[in-house]
Design a protein around this motif. Structure first.
Motif, PDB file in Angstrom:
ATOM      1  N   ARG A  17      -7.783  -1.533  -1.464  1.00 15.31           N
ATOM      2  CA  ARG A  17      -6.537  -1.663  -2.229  1.00 15.31           C
ATOM      3  C   ARG A  17      -5.574  -2.575  -1.488  1.00 15.31           C
ATOM      4  NH1 ARG A  17      -2.721   3.156  -0.669  1.00 15.31           N
ATOM      5  NH2 ARG A  17      -3.662   3.655   1.329  1.00 15.31           N
TER       6      ARG A  17
ATOM      7  N   PHE B 252      -6.740  -4.773  -6.097  1.00 14.32           N
ATOM      8  CA  PHE B 252      -8.002  -4.166  -5.675  1.00 14.32           C
ATOM      9  C   PHE B 252      -9.034  -5.256  -5.479  1.00 14.32           C
ATOM     10  CE2 PHE B 252      -5.761  -1.092  -8.294  1.00 14.32           C
ATOM     11  CZ  PHE B 252      -5.659  -0.037  -7.406  1.00 14.32           C
TER      12      PHE B 252
ATOM     13  N   TRP C 267      -6.663   3.750  -8.206  1.00 14.74           N
ATOM     14  CA  TRP C 267      -7.174   3.899  -6.844  1.00 14.74           C
ATOM     15  C   TRP C 267      -7.838   5.266  -6.665  1.00 14.74           C
ATOM     16  CZ3 TRP C 267      -9.263   1.689  -3.082  1.00 14.74           C
ATOM     17  CH2 TRP C 267      -9.320   2.251  -1.807  1.00 14.74           C
TER      18      TRP C 267
ATOM     19  N   GLU D 214      -1.518   1.831 -10.485  1.00 11.98           N
ATOM     20  CA  GLU D 214      -2.350   1.480  -9.330  1.00 11.98           C
ATOM     21  C   GLU D 214      -2.832   2.728  -8.605  1.00 11.98           C
ATOM     22  OE1 GLU D 214      -0.372  -2.836  -8.126  1.00 11.98           O
ATOM     23  OE2 GLU D 214       0.397  -1.007  -7.203  1.00 11.98           O
TER      24      GLU D 214
ATOM     25  N   ARG E 187     -11.682   5.018  -5.458  1.00 12.53           N
ATOM     26  CA  ARG E 187     -11.822   5.094  -4.000  1.00 12.53           C
ATOM     27  C   ARG E 187     -13.071   5.886  -3.632  1.00 12.53           C
ATOM     28  NH1 ARG E 187      -7.043   8.515  -1.475  1.00 12.53           N
ATOM     29  NH2 ARG E 187      -8.105   7.783   0.371  1.00 12.53           N
TER      30      ARG E 187
ATOM     31  N   ARG F 107       0.829  -1.213   0.000  1.00 14.08           N
ATOM     32  CA  ARG F 107       0.000   0.000   0.000  1.00 14.08           C
ATOM     33  C   ARG F 107       0.860   1.257   0.000  1.00 14.08           C
ATOM     34  NH1 ARG F 107      -3.017  -2.359   4.544  1.00 14.08           N
ATOM     35  NH2 ARG F 107      -4.283  -3.905   3.496  1.00 14.08           N
TER      36      ARG F 107
END
Length: 125
Positions: free
Chosen positions: A40, A51, A26, A22, A30, A15
């Protein structure tokens, strides 16, 4: 199914060092902006999913060039087989698509996470 502690630790680490595709994806998904809630770098059994959408039982994997290597192709196939056996759908999206066609990726993701109502799209009736 609780993942091993090492998988949880690896997910936390990932993360903090997500790839550019990514991060871009995201930012777009999100906060339920797609209508579906995603996590994630989610640990699942021995794997970390890029994900994860619980409601759709969908794993989304952003594949960069390293996924073209024969060893990685075999690993990805084993991973997909294991996830499928758990009742999880796997959608692999090339990283270049996230970078060059984010709207198309998001449209496909909406289709995967929001199936049409029963009877809609069914032309046999």
């Amino acid at each position: 199914m609780h993942p091993p502690r090492t998988t949880v630790a690896r997910a936390r680490s990932l993360r903090r060092r997500m790839t550019l595709p990514e991060v871009i994806l995201w930012q777009a998904i999100r906060g339920q902006q797609q209508g579906a809630r995603f996590r994630r770098q989610h640990p699942m059994g021995p794997f970390v999913l890029d994900f994860w959408c619980e409601d759709a039982r969908l794993a989304v994997e952003v594949d960069g060039q390293t996924h073209d290597h024969p060893d990685q192709i075999r690993h990805d196939a084993r991973r997909t087989e294991w996830l499928t056996a758990q009742g999880i759908r796997v959608w692999r999206v090339p990283a270049r698509d996230v970078l060059t066609n984010l709207d198309g990726v998001l449209a496909a993701l909406r289709d995967l996470t929001n199936p049409p109502p029963p009877g809609e799209g069914d032309r046999s009736a």
